[in-house]
Design an enzyme around this catalytic site. Structure first.
Site, PDB file in Angstrom:
ATOM      1  N   CYS A  15     -34.549 -24.264  24.986  1.00  0.00           N
ATOM      2  CA  CYS A  15     -34.927 -25.293  23.708  1.00  0.00           C
ATOM      3  C   CYS A  15     -34.345 -26.220  23.659  1.00  0.00           C
ATOM      4  CB  CYS A  15     -34.124 -24.453  22.847  1.00  0.00           C
ATOM      5  SG  CYS A  15     -34.943 -25.169  20.968  1.00  0.00           S
TER       6      CYS A  15
ATOM      7  N   ARG B 194     -15.084 -13.793 -25.999  1.00  0.00           N
ATOM      8  CA  ARG B 194     -14.859 -14.722 -27.030  1.00  0.00           C
ATOM      9  C   ARG B 194     -16.627 -14.739 -28.564  1.00  0.00           C
ATOM     10  NH1 ARG B 194     -17.991 -19.598 -28.199  1.00  0.00           N
ATOM     11  NH2 ARG B 194     -16.594 -20.964 -29.751  1.00  0.00           N
TER      12      ARG B 194
ATOM     13  N   ASP C 127     -13.664 -23.819 -15.783  1.00  0.00           N
ATOM     14  CA  ASP C 127     -15.256 -23.575 -15.868  1.00  0.00           C
ATOM     15  C   ASP C 127     -15.048 -22.131 -15.419  1.00  0.00           C
ATOM     16  OD1 ASP C 127     -17.987 -23.952 -16.734  1.00  0.00           O
ATOM     17  OD2 ASP C 127     -18.400 -24.965 -14.450  1.00  0.00           O
TER      18      ASP C 127
ATOM     19  N   LYS D 104     -14.610 -34.721 -20.484  1.00  0.00           N
ATOM     20  CA  LYS D 104     -16.074 -34.148 -18.980  1.00  0.00           C
ATOM     21  C   LYS D 104     -15.741 -34.743 -18.015  1.00  0.00           C
ATOM     22  CE  LYS D 104     -17.732 -30.819 -20.328  1.00  0.00           C
ATOM     23  NZ  LYS D 104     -19.020 -29.460 -20.739  1.00  0.00           N
TER      24      LYS D 104
ATOM     25  N   LYS E 176      -4.464 -31.604 -25.564  1.00  0.00           N
ATOM     26  CA  LYS E 176      -4.433 -31.223 -26.921  1.00  0.00           C
ATOM     27  C   LYS E 176      -3.285 -32.094 -28.072  1.00  0.00           C
ATOM     28  CE  LYS E 176      -5.909 -26.711 -25.297  1.00  0.00           C
ATOM     29  NZ  LYS E 176      -5.272 -25.576 -24.850  1.00  0.00           N
TER      30      LYS E 176
ATOM     31  N   CYS F  85     -40.835 -22.232  17.613  1.00  0.00           N
ATOM     32  CA  CYS F  85     -39.601 -23.040  16.995  1.00  0.00           C
ATOM     33  C   CYS F  85     -40.419 -24.557  16.790  1.00  0.00           C
ATOM     34  CB  CYS F  85     -38.862 -22.612  18.493  1.00  0.00           C
ATOM     35  SG  CYS F  85     -37.359 -24.149  18.319  1.00  0.00           S
TER      36      CYS F  85
ATOM     37  N   CYS G 137     -34.949 -18.967  17.296  1.00  0.00           N
ATOM     38  CA  CYS G 137     -35.251 -19.874  18.092  1.00  0.00           C
ATOM     39  C   CYS G 137     -35.245 -18.961  19.210  1.00  0.00           C
ATOM     40  CB  CYS G 137     -35.750 -20.675  18.483  1.00  0.00           C
ATOM     41  SG  CYS G 137     -35.712 -21.270  20.189  1.00  0.00           S
TER      42      CYS G 137
ATOM     43  N   GLU H 158      -4.674 -30.621 -19.476  1.00  0.00           N
ATOM     44  CA  GLU H 158      -4.510 -28.749 -18.662  1.00  0.00           C
ATOM     45  C   GLU H 158      -6.460 -29.134 -18.314  1.00  0.00           C
ATOM     46  OE1 GLU H 158      -5.196 -25.704 -21.122  1.00  0.00           O
ATOM     47  OE2 GLU H 158      -3.118 -26.799 -22.698  1.00  0.00           O
TER      48      GLU H 158
ATOM     49  N   LYS I 143      -9.693 -28.047 -17.642  1.00  0.00           N
ATOM     50  CA  LYS I 143     -11.024 -27.387 -18.609  1.00  0.00           C
ATOM     51  C   LYS I 143     -11.429 -26.062 -17.394  1.00  0.00           C
ATOM     52  CE  LYS I 143     -14.206 -27.306 -21.760  1.00  0.00           C
ATOM     53  NZ  LYS I 143     -14.938 -26.530 -21.933  1.00  0.00           N
TER      54      LYS I 143
ATOM     55  N   CYS J 187     -39.280 -26.012  20.026  1.00  0.00           N
ATOM     56  CA  CYS J 187     -39.658 -25.962  21.052  1.00  0.00           C
ATOM     57  C   CYS J 187     -40.026 -25.226  22.031  1.00  0.00           C
ATOM     58  CB  CYS J 187     -38.282 -25.486  22.169  1.00  0.00           C
ATOM     59  SG  CYS J 187     -38.095 -23.780  21.670  1.00  0.00           S
TER      60      CYS J 187
ATOM     61  N   TYR K 222      -4.056 -20.250 -21.771  1.00  0.00           N
ATOM     62  CA  TYR K 222      -4.225 -21.864 -22.067  1.00  0.00           C
ATOM     63  C   TYR K 222      -4.049 -21.353 -23.089  1.00  0.00           C
ATOM     64  CZ  TYR K 222      -8.839 -20.767 -23.108  1.00  0.00           C
ATOM     65  OH  TYR K 222      -9.868 -20.238 -24.093  1.00  0.00           O
TER      66      TYR K 222
ATOM     67  N   ASP L 187       0.881  -1.120  -0.214  1.00  0.00           N
ATOM     68  CA  ASP L 187       0.628  -0.104  -0.137  1.00  0.00           C
ATOM     69  C   ASP L 187       0.899   1.070   0.099  1.00  0.00           C
ATOM     70  OD1 ASP L 187      -2.162  -1.584   0.016  1.00  0.00           O
ATOM     71  OD2 ASP L 187      -2.141  -1.798   2.182  1.00  0.00           O
TER      72      ASP L 187
ATOM     73  N   LEU M 150     -14.805 -26.667 -28.237  1.00  0.00           N
ATOM     74  CA  LEU M 150     -14.177 -28.302 -28.343  1.00  0.00           C
ATOM     75  C   LEU M 150     -15.005 -29.133 -28.366  1.00  0.00           C
ATOM     76  CD1 LEU M 150     -12.081 -27.617 -25.418  1.00  0.00           C
ATOM     77  CD2 LEU M 150     -10.847 -28.002 -27.732  1.00  0.00           C
TER      78      LEU M 150
HETATM   79  S1  IVH Z   1      -8.343 -24.863 -25.980  1.00  0.00           S
HETATM   80  C1  IVH Z   1      -9.136 -24.839 -29.687  1.00  0.00           C
HETATM   81  N1  IVH Z   1      -7.950 -25.059 -23.201  1.00  0.00           N
HETATM   82  O1  IVH Z   1     -13.298 -24.805 -22.843  1.00  0.00           O
HETATM   83  C2  IVH Z   1      -9.191 -24.451 -28.376  1.00  0.00           C
HETATM   84  N2  IVH Z   1     -10.133 -24.191 -23.339  1.00  0.00           N
HETATM   85  O2  IVH Z   1     -15.290 -25.399 -25.267  1.00  0.00           O
HETATM   86  C3  IVH Z   1     -10.217 -23.869 -28.134  1.00  0.00           C
HETATM   87  N3  IVH Z   1     -11.398 -24.069 -21.591  1.00  0.00           N
HETATM   88  O3  IVH Z   1     -14.304 -21.290 -24.673  1.00  0.00           O
HETATM   89  C4  IVH Z   1      -9.758 -23.926 -26.611  1.00  0.00           C
HETATM   90  N4  IVH Z   1     -10.615 -24.719 -20.386  1.00  0.00           N
HETATM   91  O4  IVH Z   1     -13.116 -20.934 -22.686  1.00  0.00           O
HETATM   92  C5  IVH Z   1      -8.645 -24.803 -24.530  1.00  0.00           C
HETATM   93  N5  IVH Z   1      -7.238 -25.417 -20.967  1.00  0.00           N
HETATM   94  C6  IVH Z   1      -7.833 -24.932 -21.665  1.00  0.00           C
HETATM   95  C7  IVH Z   1      -9.220 -24.357 -21.663  1.00  0.00           C
HETATM   96  C8  IVH Z   1     -10.585 -24.095 -22.353  1.00  0.00           C
HETATM   97  C9  IVH Z   1     -11.473 -24.117 -20.535  1.00  0.00           C
HETATM   98  C10 IVH Z   1     -12.759 -23.097 -22.382  1.00  0.00           C
HETATM   99  C11 IVH Z   1     -12.958 -22.515 -23.373  1.00  0.00           C
HETATM  100  C12 IVH Z   1     -13.240 -22.788 -24.605  1.00  0.00           C
HETATM  101  C13 IVH Z   1     -14.137 -23.392 -23.829  1.00  0.00           C
HETATM  102  C14 IVH Z   1     -14.036 -24.865 -25.147  1.00  0.00           C
END
Ligand code: IVH
Length: 463
Positions: free
Chosen positions: A438, A142, A123, A320, A296, A414, A432, A119, A121, A417, A231, A40, A86
């Site tokens: 109680c 995107r 969310d 998945k 990949k 409650c 309560c 890697e 995925k 009691c 990524y 800071d 993907l």
């Molecule tokens: S690669 C061509 N790597 O998943 C390659 N995607 O349906 C495109 N996502 O919209 C993506 N983790 O937002 C890649 N380690 C990862 C990812 C990743 C999450 C998401 C990404 C994309 C969706 C693909």
């Protein structure tokens, strides 16, 4: 505009680089290097110099992470390199088919082991970041993969995103692709606060990340605990390019980006399966939501040979995990009385397999949450269970509401009691008023007392 004395300018550059370094160790490496108070102090010093010499206050200054003037709307931007999605795999067989398709296409023997990058995925929300001569000049969503929205002001507030690339040897032009997400701890904290204030909580961390990035006022985004993990790359202009995906991710790490700690390169599809199983066991312990593993083909030359089908590359696949949100039926609501008298509504559900376990109960938190959800006994509901967090009801599926659905009435007395239930103004919790009269409160108080280490210790050391 005042001329800047050289000594002050040099001091300013040192301050800026020191603050950037601290941001990197704290937000990218998760390893704080100085106490907050010192950080800071450095920031205040930087801001004082910028106040005096306003020409220093450029968009890449760490002082600009707090957000700026609110926008009227987001402008649209075109992705020079389309942002693809993907294909999904849901079984081991899908993965074997993926490996076989690739080998057929590039004329590789079935027995050979291809190198794959693995890697988690994440969310969250996909983002594209463009750096020209090392400076962040654009951040975009995107969108439909070809046209997205310009969210530059918002991404600048995310401290794990470098405003300036590290080192001197960076690409002339670099487009980094990655995921912006809200870690579970930040999401839970945000929702706890929202519920306490009677405000609307977020449904899940992905919605929280998306909602936070959709803010026209970047000052609001700046208050949200967002992170970004790189990524892949889109546009890339440099005298040299790594020859594999894994090497590229390591380069992005050196340039200042957060890259996933669990990423790994493996040989062959069986090793991909092992990686998937390993991560599936760790999923609950991660501090962010993942919905699968991305595999990949590692070698860029092979990626190029494989190319794309429709909107997805042939060289990557997302395996998945079981869903963290599922539909089930709300059978009943029970009101539990805690140690301090707090009354918590607990939903009894038709058991459902979600987030890797069978869930039969979910918390409904308090009366405000019941009202906000507008849920009735008999409703079909969406239940979410992620990490070690107690399962939650995310929403009622109104289209499926039966005619005999019964509204939930919060009790005035409650259930244990019969003392009156009171809610203090401004508090979300109803209690309560029976105190130790109680039975439920007495029982919980004894349990709490006996569970304390102090009691066991005293007990053990008594003569
Ligand atoms: S690669 C061509 N790597 O998943 C390659 N995607 O349906 C495109 N996502 O919209 C993506 N983790 O937002 C890649 N380690 C990862 C990812 C990743 C999450 C998401 C990404 C994309 C969706 C693909």
């Amino acid at each position: 505009m005042l001329n800047i004395p050289e000594a002050i300018y040099k001091h300013y550059l040192r301050l800026k680089s020191e603050i950037n370094q601290h941001n990197h160790t704290y937000y990218v490496l998760d390893d704080p290097s100085v106490p907050d108070s010192q950080y800071d102090r450095l920031m205040r010093e930087l801001q004082e110099i910028e106040q005096q010499y306003s020409q220093l206050c450029t968009p890449d200054s760490p002082s600009q992470r707090v957000g700026g003037v609110a926008l009227d709307s987001f402008s649209q931007v075109k992705h020079e390199v389309p942002m693809l999605s993907l294909d999904n795999a849901f079984s081991d067989q899908d993965m074997l088919d993926f490996d076989r398709r690739i080998k057929d296409r590039i004329n590789v023997a079935p027995s050979e082991h291809l190198s794959y990058a693995c890697e988690p995925k994440l969310d969250g929300v996909a983002v594209s970041l463009i750096y020209q001569k090392g400076l962040l000049i654009r951040g975009a969503t995107r969108g439909d993969g070809t046209v997205g929205e310009d969210i530059t002001a918002n991404v600048r507030t995310i401290k794990s995103i470098p405003l300036q690339l590290h080192g001197d040897d960076h690409p002339e032009l670099l487009e980094v692709r990655g995921e912006i997400y809200m870690p579970r701890a930040g999401f839970d904290k945000f929702n706890r606060k929202a519920r306490k204030l009677g405000e609307k909580p977020f449904v899940n961390p992905r919605n929280a990340a998306a909602g936070s990035l959709r803010q026209l006022d970047s000052k609001i985004t700046a208050t949200r605990p967002l992170e970004m993990c790189a990524y892949s790359v889109g546009q890339y202009q440099s005298s040299h390019k790594p020859d594999s995906h894994f090497a590229m991710l390591n380069l992005l790490g050196k340039l200042g980006f957060k890259i996933n700690q669990h990423m790994k390169q493996v040989a062959g599809i069986d090793a991909c399966e092992d990686y998937y199983q390993h991560l599936a066991r760790q999923r609950d312990q991660l501090d962010y939501d993942i919905d699968g593993i991305v595999f990949k083909v590692n070698d860029f030359k092979l990626q190029e040979r494989l190319g794309f089908v429709a909107k997805a590359p042939r060289w990557a696949i997302a395996r998945k995990f079981p869903a963290q949100e599922e539909m089930t039926r709300l059978l009943d609501v029970e009101f539990q009385v805690g140690r301090t008298g707090a009354i918590t509504p607990v939903a009894r559900l038709e058991p459902v397999f979600v987030g890797g376990v069978t869930v039969g109960n979910a918390t409904l938190h308090n009366a405000d949450e019941i009202n906000r959800l507008g849920v009735c006994v008999g409703d079909t509901v969406i239940v979410r269970r992620a990490g070690d967090v107690i399962p939650q009801i995310v929403k009622a599926v109104l289209e499926k509401r039966p005619q005999d659905a019964v509204p939930i009435v919060f009790p005035e007395r409650c259930p244990v009691c019969q003392s009156s239930v009171k809610r203090i103004e401004g508090e979300a919790v109803a209690r309560c008023t029976g105190g130790l009269f109680c039975g439920a409160q007495t029982k919980e108080a004894i349990k709490h007392f006996a569970s304390r280490k102090a009691v066991s210790y005293t007990h053990l050391t008594l003569p």
